[in-house]
Design an enzyme around this catalytic site. Structure first.
Site, PDB file in Angstrom:
ATOM      1  N   SER A 276       3.401  -3.777   7.912  1.00  0.00           N
ATOM      2  CA  SER A 276       2.124  -4.080   7.280  1.00  0.00           C
ATOM      3  C   SER A 276       2.210  -5.422   6.565  1.00  0.00           C
ATOM      4  O   SER A 276       3.268  -6.048   6.530  1.00  0.00           O
ATOM      5  CB  SER A 276       1.767  -2.986   6.280  1.00  0.00           C
ATOM      6  N   LYS A 277       1.080  -5.811   5.978  1.00  0.00           N
ATOM      7  CA  LYS A 277       1.027  -7.098   5.281  1.00  0.00           C
ATOM      8  C   LYS A 277       2.122  -7.194   4.224  1.00  0.00           C
ATOM      9  O   LYS A 277       2.640  -8.259   3.944  1.00  0.00           O
ATOM     10  CB  LYS A 277      -0.341  -7.252   4.611  1.00  0.00           C
ATOM     11  N   ARG A 278       2.452  -6.016   3.629  1.00  0.00           N
ATOM     12  CA  ARG A 278       3.483  -6.020   2.581  1.00  0.00           C
ATOM     13  C   ARG A 278       4.847  -6.487   3.101  1.00  0.00           C
ATOM     14  O   ARG A 278       5.707  -6.866   2.334  1.00  0.00           O
ATOM     15  CB  ARG A 278       3.601  -4.621   1.964  1.00  0.00           C
TER      16      ARG A 278
END
Ligand code: GLU
Length: 481
Positions: free
Chosen positions: A249-251
Protein backbone atom coordinates in the site's frame (compact mmCIF):
# COMPACT_ATOMS: atom_id res chain seq x y z
CA UNK A 1 -12.21 -16.45 -31.29
CA UNK A 2 -9.85 -13.51 -31.10
CA UNK A 3 -8.61 -12.88 -27.60
CA UNK A 4 -9.51 -9.38 -26.43
CA UNK A 5 -8.34 -8.17 -23.03
CA UNK A 6 -8.20 -4.80 -21.37
CA UNK A 7 -6.58 -2.82 -18.63
CA UNK A 8 -8.98 -0.41 -16.99
CA UNK A 9 -7.16 1.93 -14.64
CA UNK A 10 -8.96 4.64 -12.69
CA UNK A 11 -7.18 8.00 -12.95
CA UNK A 12 -7.45 8.68 -9.25
CA UNK A 13 -3.71 8.33 -8.71
CA UNK A 14 -0.46 7.69 -10.55
CA UNK A 15 0.08 4.36 -12.30
CA UNK A 16 0.33 1.90 -9.41
CA UNK A 17 2.64 -1.11 -9.48
CA UNK A 18 -0.37 -3.42 -8.95
CA UNK A 19 -2.20 -1.99 -11.94
CA UNK A 20 0.98 -2.10 -14.00
CA UNK A 21 1.52 -5.76 -13.11
CA UNK A 22 -2.09 -6.49 -14.13
CA UNK A 23 -1.35 -4.67 -17.37
CA UNK A 24 1.72 -6.89 -17.86
CA UNK A 25 -0.35 -10.07 -17.48
CA UNK A 26 -3.00 -8.75 -19.86
CA UNK A 27 -0.37 -7.72 -22.39
CA UNK A 28 1.42 -11.09 -22.19
CA UNK A 29 -1.83 -12.99 -22.58
CA UNK A 30 -2.93 -10.87 -25.56
CA UNK A 31 0.43 -11.22 -27.30
CA UNK A 32 0.64 -14.94 -26.59
CA UNK A 33 -2.67 -15.44 -28.38
CA UNK A 34 -2.15 -12.84 -31.09
CA UNK A 35 -5.08 -10.95 -29.56
CA UNK A 36 -5.85 -7.34 -28.75
CA UNK A 37 -4.92 -5.34 -25.66
CA UNK A 38 -7.31 -2.48 -24.98
CA UNK A 39 -6.87 0.54 -22.73
CA UNK A 40 -9.88 1.99 -20.98
CA UNK A 41 -9.67 4.87 -18.55
CA UNK A 42 -12.31 4.43 -15.84
CA UNK A 43 -12.96 8.04 -14.99
CA UNK A 44 -16.55 7.74 -13.82
CA UNK A 45 -15.58 9.00 -10.38
CA UNK A 46 -15.57 12.63 -11.43
CA UNK A 47 -14.53 14.03 -8.08
CA UNK A 48 -11.42 11.91 -7.73
CA UNK A 49 -10.34 11.61 -11.39
CA UNK A 50 -7.64 13.98 -12.64
CA UNK A 51 -6.22 14.51 -16.14
CA UNK A 52 -2.67 14.53 -14.76
CA UNK A 53 -3.19 11.01 -13.43
CA UNK A 54 -4.42 9.88 -16.83
CA UNK A 55 -1.27 11.39 -18.32
CA UNK A 56 0.88 9.61 -15.74
CA UNK A 57 -0.84 6.28 -16.49
CA UNK A 58 -0.43 6.57 -20.27
CA UNK A 59 3.18 7.65 -19.89
CA UNK A 60 3.92 4.80 -17.50
CA UNK A 61 2.40 2.14 -19.75
CA UNK A 62 4.32 3.52 -22.74
CA UNK A 63 7.57 3.63 -20.78
CA UNK A 64 7.12 0.00 -19.74
CA UNK A 65 6.59 -1.01 -23.37
CA UNK A 66 3.01 -2.14 -22.77
CA UNK A 67 1.66 -0.83 -26.05
CA UNK A 68 -2.09 -1.08 -26.51
CA UNK A 69 -4.02 -1.81 -29.69
CA UNK A 70 -7.22 0.11 -29.03
CA UNK A 71 -8.08 3.12 -26.91
CA UNK A 72 -7.63 4.88 -24.65
CA UNK A 73 -11.39 4.92 -24.22
CA UNK A 74 -12.78 7.22 -21.56
CA UNK A 75 -15.84 6.19 -19.60
CA UNK A 76 -16.75 9.82 -19.09
CA UNK A 77 -17.44 10.02 -22.83
CA UNK A 78 -19.68 6.97 -22.87
CA UNK A 79 -22.39 7.92 -20.40
CA UNK A 80 -25.20 7.55 -22.96
CA UNK A 81 -24.32 3.91 -23.45
CA UNK A 82 -24.60 3.25 -19.70
CA UNK A 83 -27.86 5.11 -19.40
CA UNK A 84 -29.36 3.07 -22.22
CA UNK A 85 -28.33 -0.11 -20.45
CA UNK A 86 -29.90 1.10 -17.20
CA UNK A 87 -33.12 1.85 -19.06
CA UNK A 88 -33.08 -1.63 -20.55
CA UNK A 89 -32.82 -3.26 -17.13
CA UNK A 90 -35.57 -1.03 -15.78
CA UNK A 91 -37.87 -1.94 -18.65
CA UNK A 92 -37.27 -5.62 -18.12
CA UNK A 93 -38.00 -5.33 -14.43
CA UNK A 94 -34.49 -6.46 -13.55
CA UNK A 95 -33.71 -3.14 -11.91
CA UNK A 96 -35.84 -0.64 -10.06
CA UNK A 97 -35.88 2.81 -8.50
CA UNK A 98 -35.12 2.77 -4.84
CA UNK A 99 -36.15 5.78 -2.76
CA UNK A 100 -34.65 4.72 0.55
CA UNK A 101 -33.06 7.76 2.17
CA UNK A 102 -29.57 7.77 3.62
CA UNK A 103 -31.09 8.14 7.12
CA UNK A 104 -33.19 5.03 6.55
CA UNK A 105 -30.16 3.14 5.27
CA UNK A 106 -28.18 4.25 8.30
CA UNK A 107 -30.96 3.05 10.65
CA UNK A 108 -31.03 -0.28 8.81
CA UNK A 109 -27.26 -0.68 9.22
CA UNK A 110 -27.49 0.15 12.91
CA UNK A 111 -30.19 -2.43 13.56
CA UNK A 112 -28.23 -5.06 11.61
CA UNK A 113 -25.15 -4.22 13.62
CA UNK A 114 -27.11 -4.54 16.89
CA UNK A 115 -28.21 -8.03 15.84
CA UNK A 116 -24.65 -8.92 14.83
CA UNK A 117 -25.61 -9.26 11.17
CA UNK A 118 -23.56 -8.29 8.17
CA UNK A 119 -24.72 -5.00 6.62
CA UNK A 120 -26.95 -5.47 3.59
CA UNK A 121 -29.80 -3.69 1.87
CA UNK A 122 -33.12 -5.33 2.66
CA UNK A 123 -34.59 -4.83 -0.82
CA UNK A 124 -37.51 -2.89 0.69
CA UNK A 125 -38.32 -0.94 -2.46
CA UNK A 126 -38.15 -3.87 -4.85
CA UNK A 127 -41.86 -4.04 -5.48
CA UNK A 128 -43.22 -0.53 -5.01
CA UNK A 129 -46.63 0.20 -6.49
CA UNK A 130 -46.94 3.21 -8.82
CA UNK A 131 -48.82 4.98 -6.00
CA UNK A 132 -46.00 4.42 -3.50
CA UNK A 133 -43.46 5.71 -6.04
CA UNK A 134 -45.58 8.77 -6.69
CA UNK A 135 -45.82 9.44 -2.97
CA UNK A 136 -42.03 9.23 -2.51
CA UNK A 137 -41.53 11.56 -5.45
CA UNK A 138 -44.05 13.99 -4.00
CA UNK A 139 -42.01 13.97 -0.79
CA UNK A 140 -39.11 15.16 -2.92
CA UNK A 141 -37.05 12.02 -2.39
CA UNK A 142 -34.24 11.17 -4.79
CA UNK A 143 -33.77 7.66 -6.10
CA UNK A 144 -30.95 5.32 -7.02
CA UNK A 145 -31.21 2.44 -9.45
CA UNK A 146 -30.85 -0.98 -7.88
CA UNK A 147 -30.26 -4.25 -9.69
CA UNK A 148 -32.05 -7.29 -8.26
CA UNK A 149 -29.89 -9.99 -6.73
CA UNK A 150 -31.65 -13.17 -5.63
CA UNK A 151 -30.42 -14.51 -2.31
CA UNK A 152 -30.84 -18.13 -3.42
CA UNK A 153 -28.75 -17.68 -6.50
CA UNK A 154 -25.43 -19.51 -6.60
CA UNK A 155 -22.86 -17.94 -8.90
CA UNK A 156 -20.17 -20.26 -10.20
CA UNK A 157 -17.28 -19.64 -12.55
CA UNK A 158 -14.08 -21.37 -13.46
CA UNK A 159 -11.30 -18.92 -12.72
CA UNK A 160 -8.21 -19.36 -14.89
CA UNK A 161 -5.96 -18.85 -11.87
CA UNK A 162 -8.02 -20.01 -8.93
CA UNK A 163 -10.13 -22.82 -10.40
CA UNK A 164 -13.76 -23.29 -9.39
CA UNK A 165 -15.19 -20.27 -7.62
CA UNK A 166 -18.64 -20.08 -6.17
CA UNK A 167 -20.52 -17.30 -4.48
CA UNK A 168 -23.93 -17.11 -2.87
CA UNK A 169 -26.34 -14.36 -3.91
CA UNK A 170 -27.17 -13.71 -0.25
CA UNK A 171 -23.53 -12.72 0.38
CA UNK A 172 -23.60 -9.84 -2.10
CA UNK A 173 -25.22 -7.29 0.17
CA UNK A 174 -28.74 -7.23 -1.25
CA UNK A 175 -29.92 -5.54 -4.45
CA UNK A 176 -27.00 -3.49 -5.72
CA UNK A 177 -26.92 0.14 -6.70
CA UNK A 178 -25.92 0.50 -10.34
CA UNK A 179 -26.58 4.21 -10.77
CA UNK A 180 -26.64 7.11 -8.37
CA UNK A 181 -29.41 9.54 -7.67
CA UNK A 182 -29.95 12.44 -10.01
CA UNK A 183 -32.69 14.97 -10.27
CA UNK A 184 -32.55 14.72 -14.04
CA UNK A 185 -33.37 11.00 -14.07
CA UNK A 186 -30.77 8.23 -14.18
CA UNK A 187 -27.63 9.63 -12.58
CA UNK A 188 -23.99 8.64 -12.47
CA UNK A 189 -23.67 4.90 -13.19
CA UNK A 190 -21.37 2.96 -10.85
CA UNK A 191 -18.26 0.88 -11.33
CA UNK A 192 -19.64 -2.67 -11.31
CA UNK A 193 -22.22 -1.75 -13.87
CA UNK A 194 -20.20 0.32 -16.32
CA UNK A 195 -17.41 -2.25 -16.32
CA UNK A 196 -19.84 -4.85 -17.57
CA UNK A 197 -21.44 -2.56 -20.15
CA UNK A 198 -17.99 -1.64 -21.44
CA UNK A 199 -16.63 -5.16 -21.43
CA UNK A 200 -19.65 -6.31 -23.42
CA UNK A 201 -19.39 -3.39 -25.83
CA UNK A 202 -15.64 -3.91 -26.30
CA UNK A 203 -16.14 -7.65 -26.76
CA UNK A 204 -13.72 -8.53 -24.01
CA UNK A 205 -13.10 -12.27 -23.94
CA UNK A 206 -10.93 -12.51 -20.82
CA UNK A 207 -11.11 -10.29 -17.76
CA UNK A 208 -7.70 -10.36 -16.10
CA UNK A 209 -7.41 -8.35 -12.89
CA UNK A 210 -6.37 -8.45 -9.26
CA UNK A 211 -7.98 -10.83 -6.78
CA UNK A 212 -9.41 -7.87 -4.85
CA UNK A 213 -12.09 -7.86 -7.56
CA UNK A 214 -13.39 -11.40 -6.90
CA UNK A 215 -16.56 -10.26 -5.12
CA UNK A 216 -17.20 -7.82 -7.97
CA UNK A 217 -16.94 -10.67 -10.45
CA UNK A 218 -19.82 -12.47 -8.76
CA UNK A 219 -22.02 -9.38 -9.13
CA UNK A 220 -20.84 -8.71 -12.64
CA UNK A 221 -21.71 -12.22 -13.82
CA UNK A 222 -25.33 -11.53 -12.84
CA UNK A 223 -25.21 -8.31 -14.86
CA UNK A 224 -23.88 -10.10 -17.94
CA UNK A 225 -26.81 -12.47 -17.70
CA UNK A 226 -29.29 -9.67 -17.24
CA UNK A 227 -27.91 -7.81 -20.26
CA UNK A 228 -28.13 -11.00 -22.30
CA UNK A 229 -24.39 -11.13 -23.02
CA UNK A 230 -21.86 -13.93 -23.12
CA UNK A 231 -19.89 -14.16 -19.90
CA UNK A 232 -16.12 -13.76 -20.45
CA UNK A 233 -13.43 -15.89 -18.82
CA UNK A 234 -12.00 -14.51 -15.59
CA UNK A 235 -8.44 -14.67 -14.25
CA UNK A 236 -7.75 -13.13 -10.85
CA UNK A 237 -4.08 -12.58 -10.32
CA UNK A 238 -2.52 -12.67 -6.84
CA UNK A 239 -1.97 -9.43 -4.98
CA UNK A 240 1.44 -7.89 -4.52
CA UNK A 241 2.44 -8.08 -0.86
CA UNK A 242 5.09 -6.27 1.12
CA UNK A 243 7.84 -8.23 2.88
CA UNK A 244 5.59 -8.57 5.96
CA UNK A 245 3.00 -10.33 3.80
CA UNK A 246 0.44 -7.53 3.77
CA UNK A 247 -1.05 -5.96 0.66
CA UNK A 248 1.41 -3.42 -0.74
CA UNK A 249 0.00 0.00 0.00
CA UNK A 250 0.94 3.66 -0.06
CA UNK A 251 2.38 3.21 3.43
CA UNK A 252 5.08 1.03 1.91
CA UNK A 253 6.52 4.11 0.27
CA UNK A 254 7.27 3.73 -3.39
CA UNK A 255 4.34 2.20 -5.28
CA UNK A 256 3.90 4.16 -8.48
CA UNK A 257 5.74 3.42 -11.70
CA UNK A 258 6.93 7.01 -12.07
CA UNK A 259 8.58 6.76 -8.64
CA UNK A 260 10.38 3.55 -9.61
CA UNK A 261 11.62 5.36 -12.70
CA UNK A 262 12.81 8.28 -10.62
CA UNK A 263 14.75 5.95 -8.34
CA UNK A 264 16.65 4.66 -11.33
CA UNK A 265 15.04 1.40 -12.34
CA UNK A 266 15.13 0.63 -16.03
CA UNK A 267 11.82 -0.14 -17.66
CA UNK A 268 13.18 -3.45 -18.93
CA UNK A 269 14.18 -4.60 -15.44
CA UNK A 270 10.95 -3.38 -13.91
CA UNK A 271 8.66 -5.20 -16.38
CA UNK A 272 10.85 -8.26 -16.07
CA UNK A 273 10.46 -8.14 -12.29
CA UNK A 274 6.71 -7.48 -12.46
CA UNK A 275 6.29 -10.51 -14.72
CA UNK A 276 7.92 -12.62 -12.03
CA UNK A 277 5.51 -11.28 -9.41
CA UNK A 278 3.13 -14.20 -9.55
CA UNK A 279 4.25 -15.92 -12.75
CA UNK A 280 7.24 -18.13 -13.49
CA UNK A 281 8.46 -19.34 -16.87
CA UNK A 282 8.43 -23.10 -17.55
CA UNK A 283 12.19 -23.07 -17.00
CA UNK A 284 12.08 -21.47 -13.58
CA UNK A 285 15.85 -20.90 -13.53
CA UNK A 286 15.33 -18.35 -16.28
CA UNK A 287 15.00 -15.02 -14.54
CA UNK A 288 16.03 -12.48 -17.13
CA UNK A 289 13.78 -12.13 -20.14
CA UNK A 290 12.05 -9.57 -22.30
CA UNK A 291 8.30 -9.14 -22.49
CA UNK A 292 8.37 -10.71 -25.96
CA UNK A 293 10.09 -13.85 -24.68
CA UNK A 294 7.74 -14.11 -21.73
CA UNK A 295 4.74 -13.69 -24.05
CA UNK A 296 5.74 -16.84 -25.95
CA UNK A 297 5.51 -18.90 -22.78
CA UNK A 298 2.84 -17.11 -20.80
CA UNK A 299 -0.16 -19.02 -19.48
CA UNK A 300 -2.31 -18.79 -16.38
CA UNK A 301 -1.33 -22.33 -15.41
CA UNK A 302 1.92 -20.89 -14.18
CA UNK A 303 0.37 -18.00 -12.24
CA UNK A 304 0.39 -18.52 -8.48
CA UNK A 305 -2.69 -18.32 -6.31
CA UNK A 306 -0.69 -17.08 -3.35
CA UNK A 307 0.22 -13.41 -3.02
CA UNK A 308 3.55 -12.31 -4.49
CA UNK A 309 6.03 -10.72 -2.11
CA UNK A 310 7.71 -7.61 -3.38
CA UNK A 311 11.44 -8.11 -2.97
CA UNK A 312 13.57 -4.99 -3.39
CA UNK A 313 16.81 -6.95 -3.33
CA UNK A 314 15.67 -9.06 -6.24
CA UNK A 315 14.54 -6.02 -8.20
CA UNK A 316 17.88 -4.31 -7.53
CA UNK A 317 19.73 -7.40 -8.67
CA UNK A 318 17.72 -7.61 -11.88
CA UNK A 319 18.22 -3.89 -12.48
CA UNK A 320 21.96 -4.17 -12.08
CA UNK A 321 22.02 -7.06 -14.55
CA UNK A 322 20.23 -4.94 -17.12
CA UNK A 323 22.51 -1.97 -16.53
CA UNK A 324 25.66 -4.06 -16.78
CA UNK A 325 24.46 -5.58 -20.04
CA UNK A 326 23.61 -2.26 -21.64
CA UNK A 327 26.29 -0.94 -24.02
CA UNK A 328 27.89 2.35 -22.92
CA UNK A 329 26.29 4.46 -25.65
CA UNK A 330 22.77 3.30 -24.76
CA UNK A 331 23.49 3.53 -21.06
CA UNK A 332 24.63 7.11 -21.60
CA UNK A 333 21.20 7.93 -23.05
CA UNK A 334 19.57 6.41 -19.99
CA UNK A 335 21.80 8.30 -17.55
CA UNK A 336 21.64 11.77 -19.08
CA UNK A 337 18.18 12.56 -17.60
CA UNK A 338 19.41 11.68 -14.08
CA UNK A 339 22.45 13.91 -14.46
CA UNK A 340 20.30 16.70 -15.81
CA UNK A 341 17.89 16.27 -12.92
CA UNK A 342 20.85 16.62 -10.55
CA UNK A 343 21.80 19.88 -12.28
CA UNK A 344 25.01 18.60 -13.89
CA UNK A 345 26.18 20.59 -16.90
CA UNK A 346 27.62 19.05 -20.05
CA UNK A 347 30.18 21.77 -20.69
CA UNK A 348 33.94 22.29 -20.54
CA UNK A 349 34.82 19.30 -22.67
CA UNK A 350 32.15 17.03 -21.26
CA UNK A 351 31.05 15.98 -24.72
CA UNK A 352 29.36 12.81 -25.84
CA UNK A 353 32.59 10.83 -26.25
CA UNK A 354 33.73 11.90 -22.79
CA UNK A 355 30.34 10.96 -21.28
CA UNK A 356 30.50 7.52 -22.84
CA UNK A 357 33.97 7.03 -21.42
CA UNK A 358 32.65 8.04 -18.00
CA UNK A 359 29.78 5.59 -18.38
CA UNK A 360 32.17 2.80 -19.29
CA UNK A 361 34.03 3.59 -16.06
CA UNK A 362 31.12 3.73 -13.61
CA UNK A 363 28.56 1.52 -15.40
CA UNK A 364 29.75 -1.77 -13.87
CA UNK A 365 29.22 -0.49 -10.34
CA UNK A 366 25.71 0.87 -10.81
CA UNK A 367 22.70 -0.87 -9.28
CA UNK A 368 20.22 1.87 -10.06
CA UNK A 369 20.63 4.48 -12.79
CA UNK A 370 20.41 7.18 -10.19
CA UNK A 371 23.57 5.87 -8.49
CA UNK A 372 25.40 7.50 -11.39
CA UNK A 373 24.75 10.91 -9.87
CA UNK A 374 26.70 10.20 -6.72
CA UNK A 375 29.34 8.14 -8.49
CA UNK A 376 30.09 10.79 -11.07
CA UNK A 377 29.74 13.88 -8.91
CA UNK A 378 33.49 14.37 -8.78
CA UNK A 379 33.63 14.61 -12.57
CA UNK A 380 31.08 17.40 -12.72
CA UNK A 381 32.47 19.76 -10.10
CA UNK A 382 35.51 22.00 -10.39
CA UNK A 383 37.03 21.02 -7.07
CA UNK A 384 36.53 18.22 -4.60
CA UNK A 385 36.36 18.30 -0.83
CA UNK A 386 38.86 15.95 0.73
CA UNK A 387 37.40 13.27 2.97
CA UNK A 388 39.08 12.75 6.35
CA UNK A 389 40.94 9.72 5.05
CA UNK A 390 42.00 11.57 1.92
CA UNK A 391 43.34 14.46 4.00
CA UNK A 392 45.33 12.00 6.08
CA UNK A 393 46.72 10.44 2.96
CA UNK A 394 47.82 13.84 1.66
CA UNK A 395 49.62 14.56 4.97
CA UNK A 396 51.67 11.39 4.62
CA UNK A 397 55.35 11.86 4.29
CA UNK A 398 56.37 12.02 0.64
CA UNK A 399 52.85 12.57 -0.58
CA UNK A 400 53.22 16.23 -1.55
CA UNK A 401 56.53 15.55 -3.30
CA UNK A 402 55.01 12.68 -5.26
CA UNK A 403 52.13 14.87 -6.40
CA UNK A 404 54.52 17.65 -7.32
CA UNK A 405 56.47 15.15 -9.42
CA UNK A 406 53.32 14.15 -11.26
CA UNK A 407 52.33 17.77 -11.80
CA UNK A 408 55.72 18.57 -13.29
CA UNK A 409 55.59 15.54 -15.57
CA UNK A 410 52.17 16.65 -16.78
CA UNK A 411 53.57 19.93 -18.02
CA UNK A 412 54.97 18.22 -21.09
CA UNK A 413 51.73 16.38 -21.84
CA UNK A 414 49.12 18.09 -24.00
CA UNK A 415 46.65 15.22 -23.65
CA UNK A 416 47.26 12.31 -21.38
CA UNK A 417 46.99 8.75 -22.68
CA UNK A 418 46.73 5.61 -20.58
CA UNK A 419 50.27 4.46 -21.40
CA UNK A 420 51.73 7.86 -20.57
CA UNK A 421 49.85 8.01 -17.29
CA UNK A 422 51.32 4.63 -16.30
CA UNK A 423 54.74 5.83 -17.39
CA UNK A 424 54.51 9.00 -15.27
CA UNK A 425 53.66 6.94 -12.20
CA UNK A 426 56.54 4.58 -12.87
CA UNK A 427 58.99 7.48 -13.24
CA UNK A 428 57.87 9.16 -10.02
CA UNK A 429 58.22 5.85 -8.12
CA UNK A 430 61.72 5.50 -9.45
CA UNK A 431 62.86 9.13 -9.13
CA UNK A 432 61.62 9.56 -5.58
CA UNK A 433 62.31 6.02 -4.49
CA UNK A 434 58.85 5.48 -3.02
CA UNK A 435 56.38 2.61 -3.12
CA UNK A 436 53.89 2.56 -5.98
CA UNK A 437 51.07 2.31 -3.40
CA UNK A 438 51.94 5.72 -1.97
CA UNK A 439 51.81 7.28 -5.42
CA UNK A 440 48.49 5.66 -6.28
CA UNK A 441 46.83 6.49 -2.96
CA UNK A 442 48.05 10.08 -3.00
CA UNK A 443 47.01 10.55 -6.60
CA UNK A 444 43.53 9.17 -5.85
CA UNK A 445 43.12 11.39 -2.80
CA UNK A 446 44.21 14.43 -4.81
CA UNK A 447 42.05 13.80 -7.87
CA UNK A 448 38.91 12.37 -6.31
CA UNK A 449 39.04 13.65 -2.72
CA UNK A 450 38.58 10.09 -1.52
CA UNK A 451 40.55 6.92 -0.87
CA UNK A 452 38.38 4.57 -2.85
CA UNK A 453 36.40 4.80 -6.06
CA UNK A 454 36.48 3.76 -9.69
CA UNK A 455 39.59 2.81 -11.65
CA UNK A 456 42.21 5.49 -10.91
CA UNK A 457 43.94 5.74 -14.27
CA UNK A 458 40.62 5.98 -16.14
CA UNK A 459 39.39 8.61 -13.69
CA UNK A 460 42.58 10.59 -14.21
CA UNK A 461 42.26 10.44 -17.99
CA UNK A 462 38.69 11.74 -17.76
CA UNK A 463 39.70 14.60 -15.47
CA UNK A 464 42.65 15.37 -17.70
CA UNK A 465 40.38 15.69 -20.74
CA UNK A 466 38.31 18.34 -19.01
CA UNK A 467 41.41 20.03 -17.63
CA UNK A 468 40.78 19.43 -13.94
CA UNK A 469 43.69 17.19 -12.96
CA UNK A 470 46.37 19.90 -12.62
CA UNK A 471 44.29 22.20 -10.44
CA UNK A 472 43.32 19.33 -8.16
CA UNK A 473 46.95 18.22 -7.84
CA UNK A 474 47.99 21.77 -6.93
CA UNK A 475 45.24 22.07 -4.33
CA UNK A 476 46.22 18.72 -2.82
CA UNK A 477 49.86 19.73 -2.60
CA UNK A 478 48.88 22.86 -0.68
CA UNK A 479 46.55 20.86 1.56
CA UNK A 480 49.29 18.37 2.32
CA UNK A 481 52.14 20.74 3.05
N1 GLU B 1 -10.93 0.56 -12.50
C1 GLU B 1 -10.76 -0.72 -11.88
C2 GLU B 1 -9.44 -0.72 -11.12
O1 GLU B 1 -8.59 0.11 -11.40
C3 GLU B 1 -10.79 -1.79 -12.93
C4 GLU B 1 -11.01 -3.14 -12.45
C5 GLU B 1 -11.27 -4.09 -13.59
O2 GLU B 1 -10.30 -4.45 -14.26
O3 GLU B 1 -12.42 -4.45 -13.82
O4 GLU B 1 -9.26 -1.49 -10.22
Amino acid sequence: MTVRVRIAPSPTGNLHIGTARTAVFNWLFARHHGGKFILRIEDTDLERSRPEYTENILEGLRWLGLNWDEGPFFQSQRLDLYKQAVEKLLEQGLAYRCYTTSEELEALRESQKAKGEAPRYDNRHRNLTPEQEAAFKAEGRNFVIRFKIEDEREIVWHDLVRGKMSWQGSDLGGDMVIARASEAGVGQPLYNFVVVVDDIDMQITHVIRGEDHIANTAKQILLYEALGAKIPEFAHSPLILNMEGRKLSKRDGVTSISEFKKLGFTSAALVNYMTLLGWSPPDSTQEIFTLETAAKEFSFERVNKAGAKFDWAKLDWLNSQYIHNTPADQLTDLLIPYWEEAGFKFDGGRNRAWLEQLVALIGPSLTRLKDAVEQSQLFFTETVEFSEEASKQLQQEGSAAVLQGILTALDNQPQLQEATAQEIIKQVVKAQNVKKGLVMRSLRAALTGDVHGPDLIQSWLLLNQIGLDRSRLSKAITAGS
